[in-house]
Design a protein around this motif. Sequence first.
Motif, mmCIF file in Angstrom:
data_model
loop_
_atom_site.group_PDB
_atom_site.id
_atom_site.type_symbol
_atom_site.label_atom_id
_atom_site.label_comp_id
_atom_site.label_asym_id
_atom_site.label_seq_id
_atom_site.Cartn_x
_atom_site.Cartn_y
_atom_site.Cartn_z
ATOM 1 N N ASN A 21 0.797 -1.223 0.000
ATOM 2 C CA ASN A 21 0.000 0.000 0.000
ATOM 3 C C ASN A 21 0.834 1.280 0.000
ATOM 4 O OD1 ASN A 21 -2.469 -1.252 -0.161
ATOM 5 N ND2 ASN A 21 -2.732 -1.408 2.038
ATOM 6 N N ASP A 22 2.133 1.183 -0.138
ATOM 7 C CA ASP A 22 3.006 2.351 -0.218
ATOM 8 C C ASP A 22 3.530 2.457 -1.648
ATOM 9 O OD1 ASP A 22 2.528 2.501 2.470
ATOM 10 O OD2 ASP A 22 4.515 1.834 3.093
ATOM 11 N N TYR A 23 3.226 3.585 -2.301
ATOM 12 C CA TYR A 23 3.537 3.718 -3.713
ATOM 13 C C TYR A 23 4.217 5.046 -4.045
ATOM 14 C CZ TYR A 23 0.119 -0.061 -4.370
ATOM 15 O OH TYR A 23 -0.564 -1.237 -4.312
ATOM 16 N N LYS A 24 4.965 5.018 -5.131
ATOM 17 C CA LYS A 24 5.468 6.209 -5.793
ATOM 18 C C LYS A 24 4.842 6.196 -7.185
ATOM 19 C CE LYS A 24 9.723 8.412 -7.487
ATOM 20 N NZ LYS A 24 11.208 8.271 -7.596
ATOM 21 N N ILE A 25 3.969 7.161 -7.442
ATOM 22 C CA ILE A 25 3.166 7.147 -8.664
ATOM 23 C C ILE A 25 3.507 8.378 -9.498
ATOM 24 C CG2 ILE A 25 0.821 7.148 -9.575
ATOM 25 C CD1 ILE A 25 -0.006 5.973 -6.776
ATOM 26 N N THR A 26 3.951 8.171 -10.717
ATOM 27 C CA THR A 26 4.356 9.276 -11.589
ATOM 28 C C THR A 26 3.275 9.559 -12.621
ATOM 29 O OG1 THR A 26 6.693 8.686 -11.333
ATOM 30 C CG2 THR A 26 6.115 10.138 -13.171
ATOM 31 N N TYR A 27 2.921 10.847 -12.725
ATOM 32 C CA TYR A 27 1.965 11.315 -13.735
ATOM 33 C C TYR A 27 2.680 12.230 -14.717
ATOM 34 C CZ TYR A 27 -1.845 9.910 -10.557
ATOM 35 O OH TYR A 27 -2.699 9.208 -9.746
ATOM 36 N N VAL A 45 2.441 7.893 -1.858
ATOM 37 C CA VAL A 45 1.339 7.338 -1.076
ATOM 38 C C VAL A 45 1.913 6.403 -0.022
ATOM 39 C CG1 VAL A 45 -0.782 5.984 -1.127
ATOM 40 C CG2 VAL A 45 -0.196 7.454 -3.068
ATOM 41 N N LYS A 46 1.658 6.735 1.234
ATOM 42 C CA LYS A 46 2.088 5.884 2.354
ATOM 43 C C LYS A 46 0.873 5.607 3.221
ATOM 44 C CE LYS A 46 5.889 5.390 5.662
ATOM 45 N NZ LYS A 46 6.471 4.237 4.935
ATOM 46 N N GLU A 47 0.695 4.357 3.560
ATOM 47 C CA GLU A 47 -0.505 3.933 4.271
ATOM 48 C C GLU A 47 -0.719 4.729 5.553
ATOM 49 O OE1 GLU A 47 -2.745 -0.295 5.204
ATOM 50 O OE2 GLU A 47 -0.571 -0.233 5.028
ATOM 51 N N ASN A 48 -1.963 5.192 5.751
ATOM 52 C CA ASN A 48 -2.393 5.928 6.946
ATOM 53 C C ASN A 48 -1.716 7.292 7.095
ATOM 54 O OD1 ASN A 48 -4.083 3.764 7.739
ATOM 55 N ND2 ASN A 48 -2.325 2.719 8.666
ATOM 56 N N TYR A 196 -3.862 15.275 -16.328
ATOM 57 C CA TYR A 196 -2.924 14.371 -15.661
ATOM 58 C C TYR A 196 -3.156 12.964 -16.190
ATOM 59 C CZ TYR A 196 -1.824 17.946 -12.142
ATOM 60 O OH TYR A 196 -1.418 19.094 -11.500
ATOM 61 N N LEU A 197 -2.069 12.321 -16.622
ATOM 62 C CA LEU A 197 -2.138 10.953 -17.127
ATOM 63 C C LEU A 197 -1.135 10.090 -16.368
ATOM 64 C CD1 LEU A 197 -2.247 11.543 -21.007
ATOM 65 C CD2 LEU A 197 -4.169 11.086 -19.479
ATOM 66 N N LEU A 198 -1.570 8.932 -15.926
ATOM 67 C CA LEU A 198 -0.681 8.020 -15.211
ATOM 68 C C LEU A 198 0.462 7.572 -16.105
ATOM 69 C CD1 LEU A 198 -0.174 6.264 -12.650
ATOM 70 C CD2 LEU A 198 -1.501 4.470 -13.801
ATOM 71 N N GLU A 199 1.683 7.662 -15.589
ATOM 72 C CA GLU A 199 2.863 7.212 -16.318
ATOM 73 C C GLU A 199 3.332 5.852 -15.797
ATOM 74 O OE1 GLU A 199 6.153 7.359 -19.014
ATOM 75 O OE2 GLU A 199 4.240 8.418 -18.925
ATOM 76 N N LYS A 200 3.505 5.738 -14.474
ATOM 77 C CA LYS A 200 3.957 4.468 -13.906
ATOM 78 C C LYS A 200 3.658 4.409 -12.413
ATOM 79 C CE LYS A 200 8.710 6.230 -13.409
ATOM 80 N NZ LYS A 200 10.128 5.993 -13.737
ATOM 81 N N VAL A 201 3.586 3.195 -11.896
ATOM 82 C CA VAL A 201 3.357 2.946 -10.479
ATOM 83 C C VAL A 201 4.511 2.098 -9.967
ATOM 84 C CG1 VAL A 201 1.815 1.938 -8.757
ATOM 85 C CG2 VAL A 201 0.852 3.020 -10.805
ATOM 86 N N GLU A 202 5.175 2.581 -8.905
ATOM 87 C CA GLU A 202 6.313 1.870 -8.333
ATOM 88 C C GLU A 202 6.117 1.692 -6.827
ATOM 89 O OE1 GLU A 202 10.213 3.472 -10.346
ATOM 90 O OE2 GLU A 202 8.851 5.157 -10.043
ATOM 91 N N LYS A 203 6.840 0.745 -6.277
ATOM 92 C CA LYS A 203 6.846 0.561 -4.837
ATOM 93 C C LYS A 203 7.625 1.714 -4.197
ATOM 94 C CE LYS A 203 6.490 -1.735 -0.894
ATOM 95 N NZ LYS A 203 5.209 -1.898 -0.191
ATOM 96 N N LEU A 204 7.097 2.288 -3.127
ATOM 97 C CA LEU A 204 7.772 3.387 -2.445
ATOM 98 C C LEU A 204 8.939 2.857 -1.632
ATOM 99 C CD1 LEU A 204 7.860 6.383 -1.649
ATOM 100 C CD2 LEU A 204 6.279 5.850 0.218
ATOM 101 N N THR A 205 10.145 3.349 -1.957
ATOM 102 C CA THR A 205 11.361 2.902 -1.257
ATOM 103 C C THR A 205 12.180 4.078 -0.743
ATOM 104 O OG1 THR A 205 12.602 2.834 -3.347
ATOM 105 C CG2 THR A 205 11.516 0.796 -2.645
ATOM 106 N N GLU A 206 11.626 5.282 -0.755
ATOM 107 C CA GLU A 206 12.382 6.466 -0.366
ATOM 108 C C GLU A 206 11.580 7.343 0.580
ATOM 109 O OE1 GLU A 206 11.984 9.311 -4.103
ATOM 110 O OE2 GLU A 206 11.981 7.189 -4.679
ATOM 111 N N GLU A 207 12.245 8.309 1.166
ATOM 112 C CA GLU A 207 11.568 9.250 2.047
ATOM 113 C C GLU A 207 10.680 10.179 1.220
ATOM 114 O OE1 GLU A 207 11.593 9.426 5.416
ATOM 115 O OE2 GLU A 207 12.730 7.539 5.352
#
Length: 267
Positions: A21-27, A45-48, A196-207
Amino acid sequence: MNKTLLVLLCFCCQMVFAQTNDYKITYKQFLSYGDKLQRDAVLYVKENQPTVMHTLMASTVVLKEKERPKLPEPTNGSTVIIRSGAEKGKPFDYSVFPDNYMKVDQQSNKNVAIDYIGTKRGFIVKDDQLKYTWKITSETKKIKDYTCYKATTTFRGNNFEAWFTPDIPINAGPWKWYGLPGLIVEVHDVEKKEIYLLEKVEKLTEEIPFPSEKLKTTTLKDFVIEKDDFFGNPLGGTLGRDTTVTSNYKRGGLEKVYEWEEETKKQ
């Protein structure tokens, strides 16, 4: 569309995404205020936690060049026309503008943004009046292999069309949008000034970035009034009493009419 079906879709997707549920989403953000521009906007996006969108100004690409008149030299007793943009033949360097950040708390319906007037004056802008009433339709389409549903809403004098997917069960989207049973993957105003158009969805691994240190905090109302005044008279009266300043500034952006302006009209 059938709301029961949407609930079931969301439940099934949540089972799949429960551990991610933690994502880095690029538009890709497309703007049509004069030039046709494209830039990257990253949603964290980070949960809660509130979501954060980071707009990368240096990523801006001009998709269609337009001829621009050269800015005339000011002279006493003359009329000076202020126009935005670079001179013809010289691409504007958008990296001179600081990046913008937008933190949206979907639980409290509040937004805190890092925004600028000009290139130097940064503010923490508080907006506590986010409110959307979405109308979900039965219309669907595929966007990057996701099954998406169409929804519409009206906000601050503007009409918007969004496409969201229950395949990614996140109550979030770009800019200030949220409130749908799935990630917003495409959205635009009715005039398509901003898309805004979705480019990619990645797992969040950074601050998650939100560099708000040493910035003055202000309300959305005070910020908008000061920004309108600044761009409406960018030379600030420095040309002398005999010089008339005529600006072609017109408030852009997705918000056309604010709450305090609507209240003034009613009086």
